[in-house]
Write a protein that holds these residues in place. Structure first.
Motif, PDB file in Angstrom:
ATOM      1  N   PHE A  69       0.914  -1.536   0.004  1.00 52.34           N
ATOM      2  CA  PHE A  69       0.126  -0.116   0.173  1.00 52.34           C
ATOM      3  C   PHE A  69       0.751   1.163   0.054  1.00 52.34           C
ATOM      4  CE2 PHE A  69      -2.232   3.446   2.370  1.00 52.34           C
ATOM      5  CZ  PHE A  69      -3.214   3.454   1.492  1.00 52.34           C
ATOM      6  N   LEU A  70       1.889   1.358   0.858  1.00 52.29           N
ATOM      7  CA  LEU A  70       2.812   2.340   0.947  1.00 52.29           C
ATOM      8  C   LEU A  70       3.411   2.784  -0.093  1.00 52.29           C
ATOM      9  CD1 LEU A  70       4.368   2.033   4.189  1.00 52.29           C
ATOM     10  CD2 LEU A  70       2.640   3.644   3.831  1.00 52.29           C
ATOM     11  N   ALA A  71       4.000   1.822  -1.090  1.00 56.60           N
ATOM     12  CA  ALA A  71       4.674   1.740  -2.313  1.00 56.60           C
ATOM     13  C   ALA A  71       3.880   2.154  -3.513  1.00 56.60           C
ATOM     14  CB  ALA A  71       5.817   0.569  -2.367  1.00 56.60           C
ATOM     15  N   GLY A  72       2.851   1.338  -3.523  1.00 52.88           N
ATOM     16  CA  GLY A  72       1.785   1.610  -4.543  1.00 52.88           C
ATOM     17  C   GLY A  72       0.905   2.885  -4.633  1.00 52.88           C
ATOM     18  N   GLU A  73       0.322   2.905  -3.598  1.00 51.16           N
ATOM     19  CA  GLU A  73      -0.771   3.885  -3.461  1.00 51.16           C
ATOM     20  C   GLU A  73      -0.154   5.287  -3.011  1.00 51.16           C
ATOM     21  OE1 GLU A  73      -4.070   3.570  -4.342  1.00 51.16           O
ATOM     22  OE2 GLU A  73      -3.478   1.492  -4.925  1.00 51.16           O
ATOM     23  N   ARG A  74       0.750   5.176  -2.074  1.00 50.77           N
ATOM     24  CA  ARG A  74       1.330   6.461  -1.343  1.00 50.77           C
ATOM     25  C   ARG A  74       2.778   7.064  -2.026  1.00 50.77           C
ATOM     26  NH1 ARG A  74      -3.188   8.768   1.465  1.00 50.77           N
ATOM     27  NH2 ARG A  74      -3.067   8.105   3.677  1.00 50.77           N
ATOM     28  N   GLY A  75       3.162   6.115  -2.714  1.00 51.56           N
ATOM     29  CA  GLY A  75       4.459   6.478  -3.237  1.00 51.56           C
ATOM     30  C   GLY A  75       5.811   6.441  -1.980  1.00 51.56           C
ATOM     31  N   LYS A  76       5.612   5.875  -1.084  1.00 47.68           N
ATOM     32  CA  LYS A  76       6.449   5.883  -0.068  1.00 47.68           C
ATOM     33  C   LYS A  76       7.437   4.851  -0.159  1.00 47.68           C
ATOM     34  CE  LYS A  76       3.792   8.788   3.113  1.00 47.68           C
ATOM     35  NZ  LYS A  76       3.475   9.052   4.280  1.00 47.68           N
ATOM     36  N   ARG A  77       8.703   4.990  -0.223  1.00 47.47           N
ATOM     37  CA  ARG A  77       9.855   3.922  -0.323  1.00 47.47           C
ATOM     38  C   ARG A  77      10.805   3.693   1.084  1.00 47.47           C
ATOM     39  NH1 ARG A  77       7.122   2.572  -4.204  1.00 47.47           N
ATOM     40  NH2 ARG A  77       7.507   3.142  -6.283  1.00 47.47           N
ATOM     41  N   ASN A  78      10.359   4.043   2.141  1.00 46.22           N
ATOM     42  CA  ASN A  78      11.005   4.346   3.567  1.00 46.22           C
ATOM     43  C   ASN A  78       9.999   4.394   4.464  1.00 46.22           C
ATOM     44  OD1 ASN A  78      12.303   4.889   6.004  1.00 46.22           O
ATOM     45  ND2 ASN A  78      13.886   6.453   4.361  1.00 46.22           N
ATOM     46  N   TRP A  79      10.064   3.352   5.369  1.00 48.76           N
ATOM     47  CA  TRP A  79       9.460   3.070   6.544  1.00 48.76           C
ATOM     48  C   TRP A  79       9.219   4.483   7.504  1.00 48.76           C
ATOM     49  CZ3 TRP A  79       6.024  -0.552   6.536  1.00 48.76           C
ATOM     50  CH2 TRP A  79       6.263  -1.664   5.712  1.00 48.76           C
ATOM     51  N   ALA A  80      10.312   5.181   7.515  1.00 47.31           N
ATOM     52  CA  ALA A  80      10.342   6.390   8.309  1.00 47.31           C
ATOM     53  C   ALA A  80       9.392   7.558   7.738  1.00 47.31           C
ATOM     54  CB  ALA A  80      11.670   6.990   8.156  1.00 47.31           C
ATOM     55  N   HIS A  85      -1.815   8.732   9.152  1.00 52.17           N
ATOM     56  CA  HIS A  85      -2.795   9.101   7.987  1.00 52.17           C
ATOM     57  C   HIS A  85      -2.734   7.706   6.854  1.00 52.17           C
ATOM     58  CE1 HIS A  85      -3.602  12.887   9.331  1.00 52.17           C
ATOM     59  NE2 HIS A  85      -2.319  13.097   9.268  1.00 52.17           N
ATOM     60  N   ASP A  86      -1.442   7.315   6.623  1.00 53.94           N
ATOM     61  CA  ASP A  86      -1.244   6.070   5.781  1.00 53.94           C
ATOM     62  C   ASP A  86      -1.868   4.952   6.506  1.00 53.94           C
ATOM     63  OD1 ASP A  86       0.609   7.492   4.081  1.00 53.94           O
ATOM     64  OD2 ASP A  86       2.305   7.186   5.464  1.00 53.94           O
ATOM     65  N   LEU A  87      -1.992   4.704   7.615  1.00 53.57           N
ATOM     66  CA  LEU A  87      -2.543   3.532   8.254  1.00 53.57           C
ATOM     67  C   LEU A  87      -3.915   3.638   8.460  1.00 53.57           C
ATOM     68  CD1 LEU A  87      -0.296   3.130  11.368  1.00 53.57           C
ATOM     69  CD2 LEU A  87       0.086   1.808   9.303  1.00 53.57           C
ATOM     70  N   GLU A  88      -4.539   4.761   8.532  1.00 53.73           N
ATOM     71  CA  GLU A  88      -5.963   5.180   8.341  1.00 53.73           C
ATOM     72  C   GLU A  88      -6.445   4.888   6.996  1.00 53.73           C
ATOM     73  OE1 GLU A  88      -6.299   8.989   9.941  1.00 53.73           O
ATOM     74  OE2 GLU A  88      -6.233   8.479  11.956  1.00 53.73           O
ATOM     75  N   ALA A  89      -5.635   5.354   6.169  1.00 55.74           N
ATOM     76  CA  ALA A  89      -6.073   5.109   4.642  1.00 55.74           C
ATOM     77  C   ALA A  89      -6.187   3.711   4.490  1.00 55.74           C
ATOM     78  CB  ALA A  89      -5.161   5.851   3.843  1.00 55.74           C
ATOM     79  N   LEU A  90      -5.160   2.876   4.845  1.00 52.54           N
ATOM     80  CA  LEU A  90      -4.938   1.315   4.302  1.00 52.54           C
ATOM     81  C   LEU A  90      -6.206   0.864   5.377  1.00 52.54           C
ATOM     82  CD1 LEU A  90      -3.504  -1.193   3.582  1.00 52.54           C
ATOM     83  CD2 LEU A  90      -2.654  -1.245   5.888  1.00 52.54           C
ATOM     84  N   LEU A  91      -6.399   1.077   6.436  1.00 59.32           N
ATOM     85  CA  LEU A  91      -7.833   0.388   7.409  1.00 59.32           C
ATOM     86  C   LEU A  91      -8.869   0.778   6.507  1.00 59.32           C
ATOM     87  CD1 LEU A  91      -6.383   0.801  10.758  1.00 59.32           C
ATOM     88  CD2 LEU A  91      -6.478  -1.202   9.327  1.00 59.32           C
ATOM     89  N   ALA A  92      -9.142   2.419   5.973  1.00 60.43           N
ATOM     90  CA  ALA A  92     -10.358   2.673   5.502  1.00 60.43           C
ATOM     91  C   ALA A  92     -10.371   1.867   4.164  1.00 60.43           C
ATOM     92  CB  ALA A  92     -10.263   4.060   5.061  1.00 60.43           C
ATOM     93  N   ASN A  93      -9.544   1.520   3.350  1.00 55.37           N
ATOM     94  CA  ASN A  93      -9.582   0.737   2.162  1.00 55.37           C
ATOM     95  C   ASN A  93      -9.688  -0.737   2.169  1.00 55.37           C
ATOM     96  OD1 ASN A  93      -9.314   2.982   0.539  1.00 55.37           O
ATOM     97  ND2 ASN A  93      -7.286   3.339   0.399  1.00 55.37           N
ATOM     98  N   SER A  94      -9.634  -1.099   3.485  1.00 59.86           N
ATOM     99  CA  SER A  94      -9.582  -2.575   3.471  1.00 59.86           C
ATOM    100  C   SER A  94     -10.969  -3.258   3.399  1.00 59.86           C
ATOM    101  CB  SER A  94      -9.068  -3.098   5.175  1.00 59.86           C
ATOM    102  OG  SER A  94      -9.208  -4.345   5.256  1.00 59.86           O
ATOM    103  N   PRO A  95     -10.797  -4.390   2.518  1.00 56.39           N
ATOM    104  CA  PRO A  95     -12.006  -4.904   2.034  1.00 56.39           C
ATOM    105  C   PRO A  95     -12.963  -5.346   3.160  1.00 56.39           C
ATOM    106  CG  PRO A  95     -10.319  -6.184   1.256  1.00 56.39           C
ATOM    107  CD  PRO A  95      -9.708  -5.219   1.818  1.00 56.39           C
ATOM    108  N   LYS A  96     -12.518  -5.637   4.253  1.00 62.61           N
ATOM    109  CA  LYS A  96     -13.297  -6.367   5.434  1.00 62.61           C
ATOM    110  C   LYS A  96     -12.481  -6.037   6.549  1.00 62.61           C
ATOM    111  CE  LYS A  96     -11.212 -10.790   4.896  1.00 62.61           C
ATOM    112  NZ  LYS A  96     -11.162 -12.136   4.770  1.00 62.61           N
ATOM    113  N   PRO A  97     -13.389  -6.011   7.559  1.00 66.25           N
ATOM    114  CA  PRO A  97     -12.648  -5.787   9.107  1.00 66.25           C
ATOM    115  C   PRO A  97     -11.884  -7.074   9.212  1.00 66.25           C
ATOM    116  CG  PRO A  97     -15.241  -5.383   9.375  1.00 66.25           C
ATOM    117  CD  PRO A  97     -14.602  -5.889   7.941  1.00 66.25           C
TER     118      PRO A  97
END
Length: 125
Positions: A69-80, A85-97
Motif C-alpha cells: 500500500f505504501l509503495a503503490g498507493e502512497r509512493g513511499k519507499r521508506n518506513w520512516a 494517515h497512511d495507516l488510516e487510509a489502509l484500514l479505510a480501504n481494507s475490503p473487510k474488517p
C-alpha cells in the motif's frame, strides 16, 4: 534451521511473504521476521508461550500489505515516511474488517472490556 516438514513449510511461507514486499522496504521486514523467529526461540528456551507460525505469518502478511500500500498507493519507499494517515487510509480501504497485527486488536481482546485491549482499535467511521 528448520528441522521438520512443518517448520520447513512455515519457513517457506514466511520467505514468500517477505519477498512480496517492495525492495526498498524489504530489508526492514526481513529483519523483523528474523527478530520474531529469534524471539520465539528465546521464548521456547525460557519456557514461556512462543508465537505460533500462524501468528508470525499473519503479522508478516499485514506488513506485506502495508508495504504494498505504501509503495503503490502512497509512493513511499521508506518506513520512516509512514504516518498515521497512511495507516488510516489502509484500514479505510481494507475490503473487510480484520485483525491487522500489531496496530489493531481483534474482537476477542476488545471484549475484555475498557482499558483491557492490548493494542489500539480504530474508531468506527
Amino acid at each position: 534451521m528448520a528441522t521438520d516438514q512443518a517448520e520447513q513449510l512455515a519457513a517457506g511461507r514466511r520467505q514468500r511473504r517477505v519477498l512480496a514486499v517492495p525492495e526498498p522496504l524489504r530489508p526492514a521486514v526481513q529483519s523483523f521476521c528474523d527478530f520474531m523467529i529469534r524471539s520465539r526461540e528465546r521464548s521456547r528456551r525460557a519456557g514461556t508461550l512462543p508465537r505460533t507460525d500462524a501468528t508470525t505469518e499473519a503479522t508478516l502478511a499485514n506488513l506485506r500489505d502495508l508495504a504494498l500500500f505504501l509503495a503503490g498507493e502512497r509512493g513511499k519507499r521508506n518506513w520512516a515516511l509512514t504516518d498515521v494517515h497512511d495507516l488510516e487510509a489502509l484500514l479505510a480501504n481494507s475490503p473487510k474488517p480484520r485483525s491487522v497485527g500489531w496496530w489493531c486488536s481483534d474482537s476477542s481482546s476488545a471484549s475484555r472490556g475498557p482499558g483491557r485491549a492490548s493494542s489500539w482499535i480504530p474508531p468506527a467511521v
